[in-house]
Design a protein around this motif. Structure first.
Motif, PDB file in Angstrom:
ATOM      1  N   LYS A 203      21.729  15.263 -38.387  1.00  0.00           N
ATOM      2  CA  LYS A 203      21.016  15.078 -37.128  1.00  0.00           C
ATOM      3  C   LYS A 203      21.986  15.451 -36.016  1.00  0.00           C
ATOM      4  CE  LYS A 203      18.000  11.756 -36.510  1.00  0.00           C
ATOM      5  NZ  LYS A 203      17.412  10.421 -36.208  1.00  0.00           N
TER       6      LYS A 203
ATOM      7  N   THR B 129      18.050  15.952 -33.426  1.00  0.00           N
ATOM      8  CA  THR B 129      17.178  16.780 -34.256  1.00  0.00           C
ATOM      9  C   THR B 129      17.808  16.994 -35.627  1.00  0.00           C
ATOM     10  OG1 THR B 129      16.369  17.955 -32.299  1.00  0.00           O
ATOM     11  CG2 THR B 129      16.028  19.033 -34.423  1.00  0.00           C
ATOM     12  N   TRP B 130      17.013  16.789 -36.673  1.00  0.00           N
ATOM     13  CA  TRP B 130      17.494  17.062 -38.027  1.00  0.00           C
ATOM     14  C   TRP B 130      17.544  18.565 -38.238  1.00  0.00           C
ATOM     15  CZ3 TRP B 130      19.772  13.716 -41.049  1.00  0.00           C
ATOM     16  CH2 TRP B 130      19.472  12.355 -40.933  1.00  0.00           C
TER      17      TRP B 130
END
Length: 180
Positions: A161, A165-166
């Protein structure tokens, strides 16, 4: 009656993580329950958090597959970190940047791939990293004949992450060998 402490370990070790090169060592998480109800409640919350984390990581494949089905190589590439490593199913070349990853998907997407997971093993290492490894099946269409065939492959995704956001930081995929 005296209860034995319950221990559950989640380890990211072995060949898959060593091959990734992204994670230098496995991470162990141990929980033990005791007589105190607060410990049991905390362990139950940890279990729920772990399951929620596993569901979130499992959903990342669906996001990736939707990008594949879109046919847009840039949309697929956006799911990879700038410094990601891709060891793709249908190419002997290691891809180590967005330009190389996009190049791979420009060619691969011509086969109109649609993936489905067959078996998945997810290890959430911490709040910002996870590994999803297993087997998936691609349905690929030959651009010349229009014939669709299934190809079984094994995969490993390492996720981090970044800025909330992954992203995929390491993706290995290879055709599943025959038994024996």
């Amino acid at each position: 009656m005296k209860r034995k402490p319950r221990t559950r370990a989640v380890l990211a070790g072995g060949l898959a993580v060593a091959a990734l090169g992204t994670f230098a060592a496995g991470v162990g998480v141990a929980q033990s329950g005791g007589k105190d109800g607060r410990q049991a409640t905390a362990a139950a919350k940890d279990d729920r958090r772990a399951k929620a984390g596993e569901r979130e990581i499992a959903g990342l494949f669906d996001r990736w597959n939707a990008a594949l089905v879109s046919g847009d190589p840039e949309r697929v590439t956006e799911l990879y970190a700038e410094d990601a490593v891709l060891l793709p199913t249908a190419s002997p070349r290691i891809r180590t940047n967005h330009a190389e990853i996009t190049d791979y998907f420009e060619h691969f997407l011509q086969k109109k791939p649609r993936g489905e997971k067959v078996r998945s093993v997810i290890h959430v290492l911490d709040r910002n990293s996870a590994i999803d490894a297993g087997l998936y099946r691609f349905h690929l269409t030959d651009p010349k004949t229009g014939v669709t065939k299934a190809v079984d492959a094994r995969y490993t995704y390492a996720y981090e992450k970044r800025d909330g956001t992954w992203l995929i930081v390491n993706h290995h995929s290879s055709v599943l060998p025959a038994e024996g």
